[in-house]
Each structure stands twice: as structure tokens, then as C-alpha cells.
Motif scaffolding. Structure first.
Motif, PDB file in Angstrom:
ATOM      1  N   LEU A  96       0.826  -1.203   0.052  1.00 27.03           N
ATOM      2  CA  LEU A  96      -0.046   0.063  -0.142  1.00 27.03           C
ATOM      3  C   LEU A  96       0.804   1.270  -0.023  1.00 27.03           C
ATOM      4  CD1 LEU A  96      -2.457  -1.256   2.648  1.00 27.03           C
ATOM      5  CD2 LEU A  96      -2.976  -0.991   0.224  1.00 27.03           C
ATOM      6  N   HIS A  97       0.521   2.059  -1.054  1.00 28.41           N
ATOM      7  CA  HIS A  97       1.130   3.432  -1.174  1.00 28.41           C
ATOM      8  C   HIS A  97       0.400   4.743  -0.708  1.00 28.41           C
ATOM      9  CE1 HIS A  97       3.816   6.197  -3.767  1.00 28.41           C
ATOM     10  NE2 HIS A  97       4.086   6.391  -2.253  1.00 28.41           N
ATOM     11  N   HIS A  98       0.421   5.060   0.273  1.00 30.52           N
ATOM     12  CA  HIS A  98      -0.567   6.201   0.912  1.00 30.52           C
ATOM     13  C   HIS A  98       0.109   7.499   0.353  1.00 30.52           C
ATOM     14  CE1 HIS A  98      -2.417   2.898   3.012  1.00 30.52           C
ATOM     15  NE2 HIS A  98      -1.481   2.773   3.741  1.00 30.52           N
ATOM     16  N   SER A 102      -5.877   4.148  -0.741  1.00 28.63           N
ATOM     17  CA  SER A 102      -6.644   4.524   0.333  1.00 28.63           C
ATOM     18  C   SER A 102      -6.014   3.722   1.790  1.00 28.63           C
ATOM     19  CB  SER A 102      -8.095   3.933   0.240  1.00 28.63           C
ATOM     20  OG  SER A 102      -8.754   4.075   1.266  1.00 28.63           O
ATOM     21  N   PHE A 103      -6.362   4.472   2.850  1.00 35.13           N
ATOM     22  CA  PHE A 103      -6.044   3.702   4.169  1.00 35.13           C
ATOM     23  C   PHE A 103      -6.882   2.772   4.661  1.00 35.13           C
ATOM     24  CE2 PHE A 103      -5.101   4.405   8.777  1.00 35.13           C
ATOM     25  CZ  PHE A 103      -3.852   3.849   8.717  1.00 35.13           C
ATOM     26  N   ASP A 223       3.314   7.638   2.957  1.00 34.70           N
ATOM     27  CA  ASP A 223       3.642   6.621   3.462  1.00 34.70           C
ATOM     28  C   ASP A 223       3.517   5.140   2.778  1.00 34.70           C
ATOM     29  OD1 ASP A 223       4.952   7.068   6.147  1.00 34.70           O
ATOM     30  OD2 ASP A 223       2.776   8.388   6.485  1.00 34.70           O
ATOM     31  N   MET A 224       4.256   4.267   3.286  1.00 32.01           N
ATOM     32  CA  MET A 224       4.175   2.994   2.581  1.00 32.01           C
ATOM     33  C   MET A 224       3.943   1.936   3.650  1.00 32.01           C
ATOM     34  SD  MET A 224       7.364   3.137  -0.261  1.00 32.01           S
ATOM     35  CE  MET A 224       7.219   3.914  -1.358  1.00 32.01           C
ATOM     36  N   GLY A 225       3.274   0.843   3.228  1.00 31.46           N
ATOM     37  CA  GLY A 225       3.239  -0.388   4.112  1.00 31.46           C
ATOM     38  C   GLY A 225       2.733  -1.552   3.647  1.00 31.46           C
ATOM     39  N   MET A 391      10.992   0.455  -6.467  1.00 28.16           N
ATOM     40  CA  MET A 391      12.127   1.014  -7.139  1.00 28.16           C
ATOM     41  C   MET A 391      11.878   2.081  -8.446  1.00 28.16           C
ATOM     42  SD  MET A 391      14.537  -0.242  -5.661  1.00 28.16           S
ATOM     43  CE  MET A 391      16.035   0.738  -6.755  1.00 28.16           C
ATOM     44  N   GLU A 392      10.683   1.503  -8.964  1.00 28.90           N
ATOM     45  CA  GLU A 392       9.945   2.554  -9.868  1.00 28.90           C
ATOM     46  C   GLU A 392       9.598   3.867  -9.183  1.00 28.90           C
ATOM     47  OE1 GLU A 392       9.547   2.529 -13.296  1.00 28.90           O
ATOM     48  OE2 GLU A 392      10.990   0.952 -13.281  1.00 28.90           O
ATOM     49  N   ILE A 393       9.136   3.724  -7.993  1.00 23.86           N
ATOM     50  CA  ILE A 393       8.702   5.168  -7.323  1.00 23.86           C
ATOM     51  C   ILE A 393      10.103   5.675  -7.011  1.00 23.86           C
ATOM     52  CG2 ILE A 393       7.651   5.729  -5.172  1.00 23.86           C
ATOM     53  CD1 ILE A 393       5.842   3.348  -5.245  1.00 23.86           C
TER      54      ILE A 393
END
Length: 462
Positions: A96-98, A102-103, A223-225, A391-393
Motif C-alpha cells: 500500500l502506497h498512501h 486508500s488507508f 507512506d508505505m506499508g 524501485m519505480e517509485i
């Protein structure tokens, strides 16, 4: 108004016709009473308190609609629209990439577990949560339904102390086992674990992230998770909560690096490995993204890497005590800061390692306080597809020439300017999320969830 705490400086708003001699006696009095030196006086050419700008925006946006950001609603991940989150996590890790994703899946992770009769236990750390947190509500529900709920509430979360004390009382009254962490250490880790028993077997599901369990800030913090059922990480999560609860000493982890000290020591060790790999193969490369970099030990090691020829790319939004571009010291280090619509909050650490890449996400910045005075977690990305996506991010961040500024050897910053097509990293991530959401709506297969799961999913999204 604080009962304890030392003053660190005095800021004085410097008006156009400012006469320092006029208030000299007042300044001497303040310095003496606060135990400060003259060097602790700062004269600011502008307003001191900028918090009022939030209210000003509410008024001015009606008059200047062309200066407002286009509305953006975080996109619910397409893969979770047709598949139960826990069933998907049993097959592979979920990324997940916030706030682009969505959270809500993180909230549902706790809500669904609270309502599932198969759930035995929920364990979670809480550093900052929103005023009407759905996660707190779900934890209360779980405890009231007989689940074993263990929650670490950090009472020393700056500016949220009073709020967290109230949440701790509410959770205790609901039957949760509330713990307050280790003496003299803030617990800044972002981890939650759900334990279920199905078909005679115990299943552990773990969420690890770079940001707080706060559904409000998740809309404007990046953020990421991940959500994973990896056995090694699940065992580490169990050991981590046992350690926080006082049931065991500091354990030896399989995958997690846990501060105090371990994250810094492992990071320095990874830099050293990159130096050795570069000397042998000539392809050393380190990329790190964080809020701030102040750790002297880490900075010295990055200088050493640069002097060995390792290419170092740093994406640091805030404080950066490292100085790039100094010949013979840091000429191989590049520092950029991306400041845009969302507050950059994710922490990412990558090492090329002669093509045997190592990639970590973490709750910790490379700051002294994070390394030695907090309980933090750094965790590896083991899934190849998630590794490639992150890595793309990072690549997009490093190509940003719209919101990125680069740090010069004199410690000033300048906007990145080149002849390439404009790249606004946050805008690209927003558009990517919107495109994936639209594609999911137009080509959604028949849901694999039961009617009850679909109903529950729909209610959680509202």
C-alpha cells in the motif's frame, strides 16, 4: 505553559522600523530568566506563528479557486475490491502506497479481525491516531467480543500526550491489555498483528508501515506499508510484542531490524558491504529516502562510501546535516528534497549490492533520536513485484524536476532545472492511482467474496 522543559531560543518578529535598543532591557530579562545566551536570539523578518495560514486558506480558496489543488480521493486498491484482504495476504504480500492508495484496507485489517470469530488476538502499536479513530473503535469491539487485544500506546508522542492518555483509558475500560513501552524509550514503530485459528491451524497476519495508524494524516502524508503472512516476519512480530510486553529480553530477529542501535548498526554494515562490493565490481549505488538525516555515524559512513566511489542518492525532505558535492569528501553524493502537495513521510533504504539488491522500509529516519532513544522497526521487502514497484517509485522521485530542490555544497537549495519533460512525482503517483482505479471499475471481474464479505466490505468503505 509546560511544567517541565528547557527553552532553546527566543524568536523576535522584526518589524520594518524595528529598534533593538528600545527593547534591550526586555531581551536581557528574558535571556536571564530562560537561561539562554545572546546567541540564542533570532530576529525573524516575517510572522512568527504560521498556524493561522490553515484558517486563511479556508477563506481565500473561495476567492482564488484557480490556486486550489484539484480534489483527489485516495483510490481503494483494485486487487482488494474482489478479494478478501486476509485471503489475498495468505497468497502473497500486499503493498500500500498512501495517500494514493486508500488507508481503508489498513482500517479494515483491524475491523475485519475484530468481527471475525476465528480471530484469537490482535496486537498493535499506536503512536498517533485521529480524534475519532476507527482503529480504536475496532480494538474496543475486538476486546468486547472476547479477543485478546494488546495495544502499546505511546504516552510520550509529542503534542499527543493528553490525547493518548485518554485513548489508553478507553481501551483499558474495554478490556484491552494496554502497555506503555520501555522505560526511557519512545515506541515509534508501526506494526500490527492479527492471530487467527482456522481448520486447527494458527495463522498470523502482520502489517508493517512507515507511518502512523492515523486515518486523517494518511490522506496527506506519503507512506508505505505491507501486509504479509511470511512466517519469519510473523515470528519476529510475535517476539517483538513479547519484548515490549516484558515477557522476553531483546530477541534475535530473522528479518526485522529493531532500534535502539540495531537499525543504525545494520545500516552502517550495509553501507560497508556496498563499499566492498564497489571496490570489487565498480557498480556501488545507494538510494535512501527519509524525513531527516542527522546521525553523525551514518553521515561519516556515507562520506566514506562517496570517497570509495559509491554513487549515493538521497531524498530528504527536511533536515540534512550531510553536505554533498565537496571534492574529495562527498562529490558522489546527491541530495534532493521533494516538497509538494503531500508531506513526504516514507522511509526507504536501498543497496545495489552487486545486483543482489537489498530494500528496506522503516518507521525510522537516520536521526540520533531514532537510532538510540526510540523503539523503531526496519523491515525488508521480500516480494519481487513489490520490490520492483518501490524501485519505480524511487526512480520517479529522482527524476522530479518540478517540486524537487537539490542541495548545494554551501547548504543552500535550488530547484532542479533541466531540459527534460516536466516530472512532478506526486502528480504522477496520483494519476497512476486514478488510472488503476478507473481500469478496475471498467473491467472488474465477478467478485470472489461471499455476499456477507461484500456487504461488510461496502460498509467499511463508507
Amino acid at each position: 505553559e509546560r511544567r517541565n522543559g528547557m527553552a532553546v531560543r527566543i524568536e523576535i518578529q522584526q518589524e520594518e522600523n524595528y529598534d533593538q535598543e528600545y527593547i534591550h532591557a526586555d531581551l536581557e530579562y528574558l535571556l536571564e530568566e530562560l537561561g539562554l545566551l545572546e546567541r540564542d536570539l533570532y530576529f525573524v523578518n516575517g510572522p512568527l506563528d504560521l498556524t493561522g495560514l490553515g484558517d486563511a486558506i479556508d477563506v481565500l480558496e473561495n476567492y482564488f479557486p484557480n490556486l486550489r489543488y484539484e480534489p483527489f480521493k485516495p483510490v481503494y486498491p483494485s486487487e482488494l475490491q474482489t478479494t478478501n484482504l486476509f485471503k489475498l495476504a495468505e497468497k502473497r504480500d500486499i503493498f500500500l502506497h498512501h495517500p494514493y492508495d486508500s488507508f481503508k484496507p489498513v482500517v479494515e485489517f483491524i475491523q475485519d479481525a475484530a468481527n471475525d470469530p476465528h480471530t484469537l488476538a490482535i496486537k498493535q502499536t499506536l503512536y498517533r491516531v485521529s480524534a475519532n479513530s476507527p482503529i480504536i473503535s475496532a480494538l474496543k469491539t475486538a476486546a468486547e467480543r472476547g479477543k485478546q487485544v494488546t495495544v502499546l500506546v505511546e504516552l510520550k508522542a509529542r503534542f499527543d500526550e493528553e490525547n493518548n492518555v485518554q485513548w489508553a483509558k478507553i481501551l483499558e475500560e474495554a478490556g484491552c491489555h494496554v502497555i506503555y513501552g520501555k522505560t526511557h524509550l519512545k515506541t515509534h514503530s508501526k506494526i500490527a498483528m492479527v492471530v487467527k485459528q482456522k481448520n486447527g491451524r494458527v495463522h498470523r497476519y502482520v502489517h508493517l508501515g512507515t507511518g502512523n495508524y492515523n486515518d486523517k494524516t494518511a490522506r496527506f502524508y506519503t507512506d508505505m506499508g505491507i501486509i504479509t503472512t511470511n512466517e519469519g516476519i510473523a515470528e519476529d512480530a510475535t517476539d517483538f510484542f513479547n519484548y515490549l510486553s516484558g515477557y522476553s529480553n531483546q530477541p534475535d530477529y530473522h528479518y526485522l531490524h529493531v532500534s535502539p542501535f540495531a537499525i543504525r548498526d545494520n545500516y552502517i554494515e550495509d553501507i560497508e558491504d556496498e563499499i566492498q562490493a564497489h571496490r570489487a565490481n565498480g557498480n556501488g549505488h545507494i538510494i535512501a529516502k527519509m524525513n531527516s538525516l542527522t546521525s553523525k555515524d551514518v553521515i561519516r559512513k556515507l562520506y566514506e562510501a562517496s570517497q570509495a566511489g559509491v554513487k549515493v542518492d538521497l531524498i530528504i525532505r527536511g533536515i540534512c546535516c550531510l553536505v554533498p558535492g565537496i571534492p574529495g569528501v562527498s562529490e558522489n553524493i546527491n541530495v534532493i528534497s521533494v516538497v509538494g502537495r503531500f508531506l513526504e513521510h516514507s522511509r526507504i533504504y536501498w543497496f545495489h549490492n552487486n545486483s543482489e539488491e537489498k530494500l528496506f522500509l522503516s518507521s525510522a529516519d537516520m536521526m540520533t533520536r531514532n537510532m538510540i532513544r526510540r523503539v523503531e522497526i526496519e523491515f525488508p521487502i521480500l516480494d519481487e513485484h513489490i520490490h520492483e514497484e518501490i524501485m519505480e517509485i524511487l526512480k520517479v522521485y529522482l527524476e522530479d524536476n518540478t517540486k524537487a530542490r537539490y542541495k548545494l555544497p554551501d547548504c543552500t537549495y535550488q530547484y532542479v532545472q533541466n531540459d527534460l519533460a516536466p516530472v512532478d512525482s506526486q502528480q504522477i503517483f496520483m494519476q497512476k492511482a486514478l488510472n488503476e482505479g478507473e481500469q478496475a471499475r471498467t473491467s472488474a471481474p465477478r467478485s470472489k467474496m461471499t455476499w456477507f464479505e461484500r456487504l461488510q466490505n461496502r460498509l467499511n468503505k463508507k
